[in-house]
Write an enzyme that holds these catalytic residues in place. Structure first.
Site, PDB file in Angstrom:
ATOM      1  N   LEU A  66      12.940 -17.286  10.862  1.00  0.00           N
ATOM      2  CA  LEU A  66      12.441 -18.461  11.592  1.00  0.00           C
ATOM      3  C   LEU A  66      12.496 -19.701  10.705  1.00  0.00           C
ATOM      4  O   LEU A  66      11.560 -20.506  10.665  1.00  0.00           O
ATOM      5  CB  LEU A  66      11.006 -18.217  12.096  1.00  0.00           C
ATOM      6  CG  LEU A  66      10.818 -17.069  13.086  1.00  0.00           C
ATOM      7  CD1 LEU A  66       9.351 -16.903  13.437  1.00  0.00           C
ATOM      8  CD2 LEU A  66      11.637 -17.300  14.339  1.00  0.00           C
ATOM      9  N   CYS A  67      13.601 -19.840   9.983  1.00  0.00           N
ATOM     10  CA  CYS A  67      13.744 -20.965   9.044  1.00  0.00           C
ATOM     11  C   CYS A  67      15.143 -21.556   9.113  1.00  0.00           C
ATOM     12  O   CYS A  67      15.686 -22.008   8.097  1.00  0.00           O
ATOM     13  CB  CYS A  67      13.426 -20.506   7.621  1.00  0.00           C
ATOM     14  SG  CYS A  67      14.364 -19.057   7.088  1.00  0.00           S
ATOM     15  N   GLY A  68      15.743 -21.530  10.285  1.00  0.00           N
ATOM     16  CA  GLY A  68      17.061 -22.114  10.445  1.00  0.00           C
ATOM     17  C   GLY A  68      18.122 -21.364   9.657  1.00  0.00           C
ATOM     18  O   GLY A  68      18.130 -20.130   9.619  1.00  0.00           O
TER      19      GLY A  68
END
Length: 289
Positions: free
Chosen positions: A90-92
Protein backbone atom coordinates in the site's frame (compact mmCIF):
# COMPACT_ATOMS: atom_id res chain seq x y z
CA UNK A 1 -29.14 -1.88 -13.94
CA UNK A 2 -28.30 -2.11 -10.23
CA UNK A 3 -31.08 -1.49 -7.75
CA UNK A 4 -31.15 1.54 -5.46
CA UNK A 5 -30.28 -0.71 -2.52
CA UNK A 6 -27.19 -2.03 -4.31
CA UNK A 7 -26.15 1.53 -5.14
CA UNK A 8 -26.52 2.63 -1.51
CA UNK A 9 -24.41 -0.33 -0.39
CA UNK A 10 -21.75 0.53 -2.97
CA UNK A 11 -21.64 4.18 -1.91
CA UNK A 12 -21.41 3.23 1.78
CA UNK A 13 -18.62 0.76 1.00
CA UNK A 14 -16.66 3.39 -0.93
CA UNK A 15 -17.10 5.89 1.92
CA UNK A 16 -15.78 3.30 4.39
CA UNK A 17 -12.76 2.71 2.16
CA UNK A 18 -12.17 6.46 1.95
CA UNK A 19 -12.13 6.71 5.74
CA UNK A 20 -9.54 3.92 5.93
CA UNK A 21 -7.26 5.45 3.29
CA UNK A 22 -7.55 8.87 4.95
CA UNK A 23 -6.61 7.38 8.32
CA UNK A 24 -3.65 5.54 6.77
CA UNK A 25 -2.52 8.78 5.12
CA UNK A 26 -2.55 10.58 8.47
CA UNK A 27 -0.68 7.76 10.20
CA UNK A 28 1.94 7.70 7.43
CA UNK A 29 2.33 11.49 7.67
CA UNK A 30 2.89 11.22 11.42
CA UNK A 31 5.47 8.44 11.09
CA UNK A 32 7.15 10.15 8.13
CA UNK A 33 8.28 13.08 10.29
CA UNK A 34 10.19 10.80 12.66
CA UNK A 35 11.55 8.61 9.85
CA UNK A 36 12.69 11.62 7.82
CA UNK A 37 14.42 13.13 10.86
CA UNK A 38 16.25 9.85 11.54
CA UNK A 39 17.32 9.49 7.89
CA UNK A 40 18.59 13.06 7.67
CA UNK A 41 20.44 12.70 10.97
CA UNK A 42 22.25 9.57 9.71
CA UNK A 43 23.43 11.10 6.43
CA UNK A 44 26.26 13.32 7.77
CA UNK A 45 27.77 10.49 9.82
CA UNK A 46 27.59 7.98 6.96
CA UNK A 47 28.99 10.52 4.48
CA UNK A 48 31.85 11.47 6.80
CA UNK A 49 32.56 7.81 7.49
CA UNK A 50 32.90 7.22 3.74
CA UNK A 51 35.17 10.24 3.40
CA UNK A 52 37.47 9.19 6.26
CA UNK A 53 37.75 5.60 5.05
CA UNK A 54 38.21 6.82 1.47
CA UNK A 55 41.09 9.00 2.64
CA UNK A 56 42.77 6.10 4.44
CA UNK A 57 41.96 3.58 1.71
CA UNK A 58 43.40 5.76 -1.06
CA UNK A 59 46.87 5.17 0.37
CA UNK A 60 46.34 1.56 1.47
CA UNK A 61 44.35 0.11 -1.47
CA UNK A 62 47.42 -0.70 -3.55
CA UNK A 63 49.43 -2.20 -0.70
CA UNK A 64 49.84 -6.00 -0.64
CA UNK A 65 48.34 -6.26 2.84
CA UNK A 66 45.13 -4.34 2.07
CA UNK A 67 42.02 -5.89 3.67
CA UNK A 68 39.78 -7.95 1.38
CA UNK A 69 36.86 -5.61 2.10
CA UNK A 70 38.89 -2.92 0.35
CA UNK A 71 41.00 -4.81 -2.19
CA UNK A 72 38.40 -7.47 -3.03
CA UNK A 73 39.04 -11.12 -3.76
CA UNK A 74 40.81 -10.45 -7.02
CA UNK A 75 37.82 -11.85 -8.91
CA UNK A 76 34.56 -10.45 -10.27
CA UNK A 77 32.60 -13.62 -10.90
CA UNK A 78 30.04 -13.97 -8.08
CA UNK A 79 27.84 -10.98 -7.25
CA UNK A 80 25.62 -10.72 -4.18
CA UNK A 81 22.77 -8.22 -4.44
CA UNK A 82 21.62 -6.95 -1.04
CA UNK A 83 18.05 -5.80 -1.77
CA UNK A 84 16.37 -3.76 0.98
CA UNK A 85 12.62 -3.17 0.64
CA UNK A 86 9.62 -2.67 2.92
CA UNK A 87 7.72 -5.19 4.99
CA UNK A 88 4.32 -3.91 3.88
CA UNK A 89 2.59 -2.72 0.74
CA UNK A 90 0.00 0.00 0.00
CA UNK A 91 2.86 2.35 -0.86
CA UNK A 92 2.64 2.79 -4.61
CA UNK A 93 5.71 1.77 -6.61
CA UNK A 94 8.15 2.01 -3.68
CA UNK A 95 8.95 -1.70 -3.36
CA UNK A 96 8.67 -2.58 -7.05
CA UNK A 97 11.02 0.26 -8.07
CA UNK A 98 13.82 -1.11 -5.87
CA UNK A 99 13.20 -4.67 -7.07
CA UNK A 100 13.13 -3.51 -10.69
CA UNK A 101 16.56 -1.88 -10.33
CA UNK A 102 17.99 -5.01 -8.70
CA UNK A 103 16.41 -7.27 -11.32
CA UNK A 104 17.84 -5.19 -14.16
CA UNK A 105 21.31 -5.34 -12.60
CA UNK A 106 20.99 -9.10 -12.12
CA UNK A 107 20.00 -9.68 -15.75
CA UNK A 108 22.91 -7.57 -17.01
CA UNK A 109 25.37 -9.50 -14.85
CA UNK A 110 23.92 -12.87 -15.87
CA UNK A 111 24.17 -11.90 -19.54
CA UNK A 112 27.85 -11.19 -18.92
CA UNK A 113 28.29 -14.71 -17.59
CA UNK A 114 28.42 -13.73 -13.90
CA UNK A 115 26.82 -15.69 -11.07
CA UNK A 116 24.20 -13.70 -9.15
CA UNK A 117 22.91 -14.29 -5.62
CA UNK A 118 20.33 -12.35 -3.63
CA UNK A 119 20.24 -11.33 0.03
CA UNK A 120 16.76 -9.94 0.75
CA UNK A 121 15.92 -7.57 3.59
CA UNK A 122 12.17 -6.99 3.76
CA UNK A 123 9.21 -9.19 2.94
CA UNK A 124 7.93 -7.43 -0.17
CA UNK A 125 11.20 -7.56 -2.08
CA UNK A 126 11.65 -11.19 -1.13
CA UNK A 127 8.17 -12.09 -2.40
CA UNK A 128 8.73 -10.36 -5.74
CA UNK A 129 12.24 -11.73 -6.35
CA UNK A 130 11.21 -15.24 -5.33
CA UNK A 131 8.98 -15.49 -8.41
CA UNK A 132 11.98 -15.27 -10.74
CA UNK A 133 15.11 -15.93 -8.70
CA UNK A 134 13.96 -18.29 -5.94
CA UNK A 135 16.97 -20.62 -6.23
CA UNK A 136 19.38 -17.67 -6.15
CA UNK A 137 18.11 -16.17 -2.88
CA UNK A 138 20.63 -17.20 -0.22
CA UNK A 139 19.12 -15.36 2.75
CA UNK A 140 16.07 -13.38 3.83
CA UNK A 141 15.93 -11.04 6.83
CA UNK A 142 12.44 -10.18 8.09
CA UNK A 143 12.15 -6.94 10.10
CA UNK A 144 8.39 -7.02 10.71
CA UNK A 145 8.91 -7.51 14.45
CA UNK A 146 11.17 -4.43 14.68
CA UNK A 147 9.13 -1.46 15.86
CA UNK A 148 11.97 1.05 15.60
CA UNK A 149 15.08 0.56 13.50
CA UNK A 150 18.33 0.58 15.45
CA UNK A 151 21.99 0.25 14.53
CA UNK A 152 21.99 -3.28 15.91
CA UNK A 153 19.65 -4.35 13.09
CA UNK A 154 22.17 -3.15 10.52
CA UNK A 155 25.03 -4.76 12.46
CA UNK A 156 23.28 -8.15 12.34
CA UNK A 157 22.89 -7.89 8.55
CA UNK A 158 26.51 -6.74 8.19
CA UNK A 159 27.76 -9.71 10.25
CA UNK A 160 25.87 -12.14 8.02
CA UNK A 161 27.32 -10.48 4.92
CA UNK A 162 30.86 -10.60 6.32
CA UNK A 163 30.50 -14.27 7.25
CA UNK A 164 29.47 -15.12 3.70
CA UNK A 165 32.24 -12.97 2.23
CA UNK A 166 34.89 -14.56 4.45
CA UNK A 167 33.57 -17.98 3.45
CA UNK A 168 34.22 -17.07 -0.19
CA UNK A 169 30.56 -17.16 -1.24
CA UNK A 170 30.77 -13.96 -3.34
CA UNK A 171 33.23 -11.43 -4.75
CA UNK A 172 31.17 -8.25 -5.02
CA UNK A 173 28.21 -7.01 -2.98
CA UNK A 174 25.88 -4.23 -4.12
CA UNK A 175 23.32 -2.61 -1.83
CA UNK A 176 19.90 -1.62 -3.23
CA UNK A 177 17.58 0.77 -1.43
CA UNK A 178 15.44 3.88 -1.98
CA UNK A 179 16.99 7.25 -1.25
CA UNK A 180 14.48 9.67 0.30
CA UNK A 181 14.18 13.04 -1.45
CA UNK A 182 10.64 14.17 -0.66
CA UNK A 183 7.13 12.85 -0.16
CA UNK A 184 6.70 12.49 -3.92
CA UNK A 185 10.27 11.58 -4.81
CA UNK A 186 12.07 8.42 -3.71
CA UNK A 187 15.03 7.39 -5.84
CA UNK A 188 16.02 3.69 -6.19
CA UNK A 189 19.76 3.55 -5.50
CA UNK A 190 22.53 0.98 -6.03
CA UNK A 191 25.71 1.25 -3.96
CA UNK A 192 28.66 -1.16 -4.04
CA UNK A 193 29.71 -1.89 -0.47
CA UNK A 194 32.08 -4.87 -0.94
CA UNK A 195 34.77 -4.23 -1.98
CA UNK A 196 34.57 -0.59 -1.00
CA UNK A 197 34.76 1.72 -3.99
CA UNK A 198 37.37 4.44 -3.46
CA UNK A 199 36.58 7.43 -5.65
CA UNK A 200 39.21 9.32 -7.54
CA UNK A 201 40.76 12.09 -5.53
CA UNK A 202 39.87 10.65 -2.10
CA UNK A 203 42.65 11.55 0.21
CA UNK A 204 44.45 13.79 -2.30
CA UNK A 205 43.07 17.13 -1.12
CA UNK A 206 44.14 16.79 2.51
CA UNK A 207 46.82 14.69 4.13
CA UNK A 208 46.17 13.13 7.52
CA UNK A 209 48.34 11.23 9.92
CA UNK A 210 46.63 8.30 11.64
CA UNK A 211 47.50 6.47 14.79
CA UNK A 212 47.50 3.51 14.69
CA UNK A 213 48.68 3.10 11.09
CA UNK A 214 46.34 2.59 8.13
CA UNK A 215 46.94 -1.16 7.94
CA UNK A 216 45.86 -1.48 11.58
CA UNK A 217 42.86 0.84 11.58
CA UNK A 218 41.28 -0.26 8.28
CA UNK A 219 40.35 -3.83 9.38
CA UNK A 220 38.35 -2.23 12.20
CA UNK A 221 36.80 0.61 10.27
CA UNK A 222 35.72 -1.29 7.16
CA UNK A 223 33.24 -3.66 8.92
CA UNK A 224 31.95 -0.67 10.89
CA UNK A 225 31.47 1.31 7.68
CA UNK A 226 29.56 -1.60 6.12
CA UNK A 227 27.11 -1.58 9.04
CA UNK A 228 26.83 2.22 8.88
CA UNK A 229 26.00 2.19 5.15
CA UNK A 230 23.40 -0.54 5.67
CA UNK A 231 21.89 1.40 8.58
CA UNK A 232 21.67 4.54 6.43
CA UNK A 233 19.98 2.49 3.68
CA UNK A 234 17.43 1.10 6.16
CA UNK A 235 16.63 4.58 7.48
CA UNK A 236 16.38 6.02 3.96
CA UNK A 237 14.07 3.13 3.05
CA UNK A 238 11.91 3.73 6.11
CA UNK A 239 11.43 7.41 5.27
CA UNK A 240 10.84 6.58 1.59
CA UNK A 241 8.23 3.98 2.53
CA UNK A 242 6.16 6.39 4.61
CA UNK A 243 6.52 9.12 2.00
CA UNK A 244 5.34 6.76 -0.74
CA UNK A 245 2.51 5.43 1.45
CA UNK A 246 1.36 8.93 2.34
CA UNK A 247 1.27 9.89 -1.34
CA UNK A 248 -0.46 6.64 -2.36
CA UNK A 249 -3.12 6.94 0.35
CA UNK A 250 -3.72 10.59 -0.57
CA UNK A 251 -4.34 9.53 -4.18
CA UNK A 252 -6.57 6.68 -3.02
CA UNK A 253 -8.60 9.07 -0.85
CA UNK A 254 -9.05 11.46 -3.76
CA UNK A 255 -10.05 8.62 -6.09
CA UNK A 256 -12.55 7.35 -3.54
CA UNK A 257 -14.05 10.84 -3.29
CA UNK A 258 -14.42 10.99 -7.06
CA UNK A 259 -16.05 7.54 -7.11
CA UNK A 260 -18.49 8.61 -4.37
CA UNK A 261 -19.41 11.71 -6.38
CA UNK A 262 -20.07 9.68 -9.54
CA UNK A 263 -21.95 6.92 -7.68
CA UNK A 264 -24.11 9.49 -5.86
CA UNK A 265 -24.91 11.20 -9.17
CA UNK A 266 -25.99 7.90 -10.74
CA UNK A 267 -27.99 7.03 -7.63
CA UNK A 268 -29.83 10.37 -7.64
CA UNK A 269 -30.57 10.15 -11.36
CA UNK A 270 -31.87 6.59 -11.03
CA UNK A 271 -33.98 7.53 -8.01
CA UNK A 272 -35.39 10.57 -9.81
CA UNK A 273 -36.22 8.46 -12.87
CA UNK A 274 -38.06 5.92 -10.71
CA UNK A 275 -40.02 8.67 -8.94
CA UNK A 276 -40.93 10.27 -12.28
CA UNK A 277 -42.03 6.90 -13.65
CA UNK A 278 -44.25 6.27 -10.62
CA UNK A 279 -45.81 9.74 -10.90
CA UNK A 280 -46.57 9.14 -14.60
CA UNK A 281 -48.21 5.83 -13.75
CA UNK A 282 -50.32 7.45 -11.01
CA UNK A 283 -51.41 10.31 -13.29
CA UNK A 284 -52.19 7.89 -16.14
CA UNK A 285 -54.27 5.74 -13.81
CA UNK A 286 -56.18 8.76 -12.48
CA UNK A 287 -56.97 9.95 -16.01
CA UNK A 288 -58.18 6.47 -16.98
CA UNK A 289 -60.63 6.51 -14.08
Amino acid sequence: MASLKDMRVRIASTKATQKITKAMQMVAASKLRRAQTAAEAARPYATKMEAVIGNIAAAAAASPGAPALLAGTGKDQVHLLLVCTGERGLCGAFNSAIVRLARERALVLMNEGKEVKFFCVGRKGYEQLRRTFEKQIVEHVDLRSVRQLAFVNAEDIAKKLLARFQAGEFDVCTLFYSSFKSVIAQVPTAQQVIPLEVGEGNGSATSYEYEPEEDEILPRLLPRNLAVQIFRALLENNASFYGAQMSAMDNATRNAGEMIRKQTLVYNRTRQAMITKELIEIISGAEAV
